[in-house]
Design an enzyme around this catalytic site. Structure first.
Site, PDB file in Angstrom:
ATOM      1  NE  ARG A 196      -1.617   0.016   6.117  1.00  0.00           N
ATOM      2  CZ  ARG A 196      -1.916  -0.558   7.434  1.00  0.00           C
ATOM      3  NH1 ARG A 196      -2.821   0.192   8.146  1.00  0.00           N
ATOM      4  NH2 ARG A 196      -1.197  -1.394   8.101  1.00  0.00           N
ATOM      5  NE  ARG A 200       1.287   1.699   7.695  1.00  0.00           N
ATOM      6  CZ  ARG A 200       2.179   1.820   8.472  1.00  0.00           C
ATOM      7  NH1 ARG A 200       2.285   2.999   9.265  1.00  0.00           N
ATOM      8  NH2 ARG A 200       3.051   0.887   8.826  1.00  0.00           N
ATOM      9  CG  ASP A 217       5.890  -3.427   5.944  1.00  0.00           C
ATOM     10  OD1 ASP A 217       4.832  -3.934   6.316  1.00  0.00           O
ATOM     11  OD2 ASP A 217       6.408  -2.635   6.648  1.00  0.00           O
ATOM     12  CG  HIS A 236      -0.259  -0.097   2.670  1.00  0.00           C
ATOM     13  ND1 HIS A 236       0.431   0.842   3.121  1.00  0.00           N
ATOM     14  CD2 HIS A 236       0.020  -1.081   3.336  1.00  0.00           C
ATOM     15  CE1 HIS A 236       1.112   0.528   4.238  1.00  0.00           C
ATOM     16  NE2 HIS A 236       0.952  -0.772   4.307  1.00  0.00           N
TER      17      HIS A 236
END
Ligand SMILES: *[C@@H]1O[C@H](CO)[C@@H](O)[C@H](O)[C@H]1NC(C)=O
Ligand SMILES: *[C@@H]1O[C@H](CO)[C@@H](O)[C@H](O)[C@H]1NC(C)=O
Ligand SMILES: *[C@@H]1O[C@H](CO)[C@@H](O)[C@H](O)[C@H]1NC(C)=O
Ligand SMILES: *[C@@H]1O[C@H](CO)[C@@H](O)[C@H](O)[C@H]1NC(C)=O
Ligand SMILES: *[C@@H]1O[C@H](CO)[C@@H](O)[C@H](O)[C@H]1NC(C)=O
Ligand SMILES: *[C@@H]1O[C@H](CO)[C@@H](O)[C@H](O)[C@H]1NC(C)=O
Ligand SMILES: *[C@@H]1O[C@H](CO)[C@@H](O)[C@H](O)[C@H]1NC(C)=O
Ligand SMILES: *[C@@H]1O[C@H](CO)[C@@H](O)[C@H](O)[C@H]1NC(C)=O
Ligand SMILES: *[C@@H]1O[C@H](CO)[C@@H](O)[C@H](O)[C@H]1NC(C)=O
Ligand SMILES: *[C@@H]1O[C@H](CO)[C@@H](O)[C@H](O)[C@H]1NC(C)=O
Length: 489
Positions: free
Chosen positions: A158, A77, A374, A74
Site C-alpha cells: 500500500r 486502506r 502513520d 499511504h
C-alpha cells in the site's frame, strides 16, 4: 496535429481532474470535505483534510522556495489483516446474538455483509494520493517544472502503490501545466512516467528510516504498559455510556468496550471503502457513523491521539528515537552533505551512494517524496521537535488540537490517511530572485507544514520560518542518536 493532440490531452486531464474534485468528497486542495464535524474526528482513520493554520501557508512575500520535500502516509486502506478478522467477528457476534435491532439508525446491521478486505489501499485511498501528487506539483510548480522528483517508499504494497499514485498525480499536473503554457521552453516530459521508486525493505533486520523495527526494547514494549499510560484511562471514561446505549439497541449482543470501539472504527473503514462509488444521503459517510454523536466522535478522536502520543510520540520514552534516522537524512538533504551522520536506522549502503540518496547536486533532484506509515511519521515529527510545545496529553480529559497546551497535535491533524509533511527551504529578501539552490547558507530558512498547517517552531518568525542554521541547532536529540543505546539494554 501537435496542437490538437495537446488540446485533446488537456481536455482529458481537465475532465479526469474535475471528476476527482467535484463529484466526490475529496477535494485536491482541501482534502476530505464531507461531514467535517464527524469525518475530521477519526484520528489516524480520518482521510486527510486541510487543518487550520494560524500562520499562512502561502510562500511569504520576498521569499522563494529553493527546496521541497514531502513525507506522506499511504492513502486510505482496508483494516489490517488481524483487525479485519476481529471486526468481522464482532459483526458475526452481533448477528448471532442480537434479539432485535432497536432504532432506525441500527437496523442496517441485521443484514450487513462484512465486505472489507485487508491491508490494501481502497480506490479512494489511491485517489487521495493522486490528488496529493497533483497538489504538491502545483504548490512547488516553479521548482517542479525543471526538477526531477526523487521517490522512496517503505516496501509494503500500500505504501509503494501510494508512491505510484502520487507520482501519477504529480505527472498529470505537470503535463497540464506545461501544455497550458505552450510558450514555455520546457522539455516534453510526457514519456517520463512511470517515475522510479526506491523501495526499502520492512524486514525485521532492515535499516529503514521509513519503518521502525530495529530497536529491540521499543519493539518488545508491552501493550498493557502502553495502554495503561495512554488510552486506558480515557477508554474507561468515554466508552461505557456509548457501549450501554449500543447494547440497549442490540439486546443480547453484550458488546464489550473494545467491541464498541470496533463498531466506531467501522464508520471510517466502511466510509473509505465505499468512496467514491456510492453516495449516500448523509454526505457519503457509512451508516455506522450515525450510531454516534458529534461529541462522541470528538472523544474517539482523542482516544486515537492518546494511542499515537503514548506510543510513538513523547509519551513513550523510545518513541521519538524511532524517527531519528529520518531526521539525520533530512539534515544531509538540507545541507547538501555528502554523508548522513547516523548510527540508528539509516542504511549506509543506500545513503552513502548518490544514486540512491542524492544530496550534493544542487540543480538536480531538488524535490523529494518519501512514503511511509502513520506510526513512523509520528516518531519523525517528535524527533524533529515539531510538537515540543505540546504538554503530555491528559489521559482522563479531552484536549483538542486547538488547545494551546496541545499546540496542534492530534492524530487526525498529523497521521490521517494520506497525511503529509512538507519541508521547504526558502531564500528571502534580495537573494530571493532566482530559484537555484545555491544561496549562502546564512540566508536560508526552513519551514515545516503538516497537512497545510505551518508549524510554529520555537525558532520561527511570524511567517513560521526559522533560519536554517538556527533550526539545525535545535536537532541535538537526533544528531546524537536519540536514546538509541537504550534499545539494547
Ligand atoms: C466474515 O465472517 C464470515 C463468518 O465466518 C465469513 O463467512 C465471511 O467470509 C467473512 N467475511 C470476510 C470479508 O472475511
Ligand atoms: C494507483 O496505483 C495502482 C498501482 O500502480 C493502479 O492500479 C491504480 O490505477 C492507481 N490509481 C490511481 C487513482 O492513480
Ligand atoms: C509530447 O510527447 C508525447 C509522446 O511522445 C506526444 O504524444 C505529445 O504530442 C507531445 N506533446 C507536445 C505538446 O509536444
Ligand atoms: C541496505 O540496503 C541494501 C540495498 O538495498 C540491502 O541489500 C541491504 O540488505 C540493506 N541492509 C540493511 C542492514 O538493511
Ligand atoms: C525482546 O523479545 C525477544 C523475543 O521475544 C527476546 O528474545 C529479547 O530478549 C527481548 N529483548 C528485550 C530487550 O527485551
Ligand atoms: C457479557 O460479556 C461479559 C464479558 O465481556 C460476560 O462476563 C458476561 O457474562 C456477559 N453477559 C451476558 C448476559 O452474556
Ligand atoms: C439511534 O437511535 C436510538 C433509538 O432511536 C437513539 O436512542 C439514539 O440516540 C440514536 N443515536 C444517535 C447517535 O442519534
Ligand atoms: C544498520 O544499522 C546499524 C545500527 O542500528 C548499524 O550498525 C549498521 O551498520 C547499519 N547497516 C548499514 C548497512 O547501514
Ligand atoms: C550506487 O547505487 C547504484 C544503484 O543501485 C549502483 O548501480 C552502484 O553500483 C552503487 N555504487 C556503489 C559505489 O556502490
Ligand atoms: C487531567 O484532567 C483531570 C480532570 O480534569 C485533572 O484532574 C488532572 O489534574 C489532569 N491531569 C494533569 C496531569 O493535568
Amino acid at each position: 496535429m501537435l496542437i490538437s493532440c495537446a488540446v485533446l490531452l488537456l481536455g482529458y486531464l481537465k475532465w479526469a481532474h474535475a471528476d476527482n474534485t467535484e463529484t466526490f468528497c475529496d477535494d485536491t486542495d482541501k482534502g476530505f470535505i464531507c461531514s467535517p464535524e464527524i469525518s475530521h474526528y477519526w484520528g489516524q482513520y480520518s482521510p486527510y483534510y486541510s487543518t487550520p493554520s494560524e500562520i499562512s501557508a502561502d510562500v511569504p512575500s520576498q521569499c522563494t522556495v529553493t527546496f521541497a520535500q514531502v513525507l506522506s502516509r499511504h492513502g486510505a486502506r482496508d483494516p489490517t489483516s488481524s483487525k479485519t478478522k476481529t471486526y468481522n467477528e464482532t459483526i458475526q457476534k452481533i448477528q448471532q446474538n442480537a434479539e432485535s435491532y432497536i432504532g432506525s439508525n441500527i437496523t442496517f446491521l441485521e443484514d450487513l455483509e462484512y465486505t472489507l478486505g485487508a491491508d490494501e489501499l481502497t480506490p479512494f485511498g489511491q485517489r487521495q494520493l493522486y490528488n496529493s501528487g497533483y497538489k504538491f506539483y502545483q504548490r512547488y510548480q516553479a521548482l517542479a517544472r525543471s526538477k526531477k522528483l526523487f521517490v522512496r517508499a517503505s516496501d509494503e504494497s500500500r505504501v509503494v502503490e501510494s508512491g505510484y499514485n502520487f507520482t501519477r498525480g504529480f505527472h498529470d499536473a505537470m503535463l497540464a501545466d506545461v501544455f497550458s503554457h505552450p510558450s514555455q521552453s520546457v522539455t516534453n516530459r510526457t514519456n517520463d512516467y512511470p517515475y522510479p521508486i526506491l523501495t526499502i525493505s520492512e524486514d525485521a533486520d532492515s535499516n529503514n528510516t521509513l519503518s521502525h523495527a530495529l530497536c529491540t526494547a521499543f519493539e518488545n514494549e508491552s501493550d498493557d504498559a502502553i495502554t495503561d499510560r495512554g488510552q486506558g484511562p480515557w477508554t474507561d471514561i468515554f466508552l461505557p455510556p456509548i457501549a450501554d446505549r449500543i447494547n440497549s439497541q442490540l439486546p443480547g449482543a453484550n458488546l464489550s468496550l473494545k467491541e464498541t470501539s470496533y463498531i466506531m472504527d467501522l464508520c471510517p473503514f466502511f466510509t473509505v471503502a465505499s468512496q467514491p462509488t456510492t453516495s449516500s444521503p448523509n454526505g457519503g459517510l457509512s451508516e455506522f457513523c450515525s450510531l454516534f454523536t458529534v461529541d462522541e466522535w470528538r472523544s474517539y478522536d482523542y482516544y486515537q491521539s492518546l494511542g499515537k502520543y503514548y506510543h510513538y510520540g513523547a509519551g513513550d520514552d523510545l518513541g521519538p528515537t524511532q524517527g531519528v534516522g529520518y531526521v539525520n537524512e533530512l539534515i544531509a538533504r538540507l545541507t547538501h552533505a555528502r554523508y548522513v551522520e547516523d548510527h540508528t536506522s539509516v542504511n549506509h549502503t543506500l545513503d552513502d551512494n548518490q544514486s540512491t540518496f542524492p544530496t550534493t547536486d544542487r540543480n538536480e533532484d531538488v524535490l523529494f517524496a518519501d512514503f511511509s506509515h502513520d506510526n513512523d511519521m509520528t516518531a519523525i515529527f517528535f524527533a524533529l521537535g515539531l510538537y515540543d510545545r505540546t504538554a503530555d496529553l491528559n489521559n482522563t480529559q479531552i484536549q483538542e488540537p486547538t488547545d494551546p497546551s496541545v499546540a496542534g497535535y492530534s492524530a487526525a491533524w498529523t497521521a490521517s490517511f494520506a497525511s503529509r509533511l512538507y519541508v521547504e527551504k526558502l531564500v528571502c529578501g534580495s537573494d530571493a530572485s532566482g530559484t537555484s539552490d545555491t544561496a549562502d547558507a546564512s540566508d536560508e530558512y526552513v519551514r515545516f507544514i503538516v497537512n497545510d498547517r505551518v508549524i510554529p517552531l520555537a525558532c520561527a518568525d511570524d511567517d513560521g520560518k526559522c533560519l536554517l542554521s538556527a533550526f539545525l541547532e535545535t536537532l541535538d536529540f537526533a544528531k546524537s542518536g536519540g536514546k538509541w543505546e537504550q534499545c539494547f539494554e
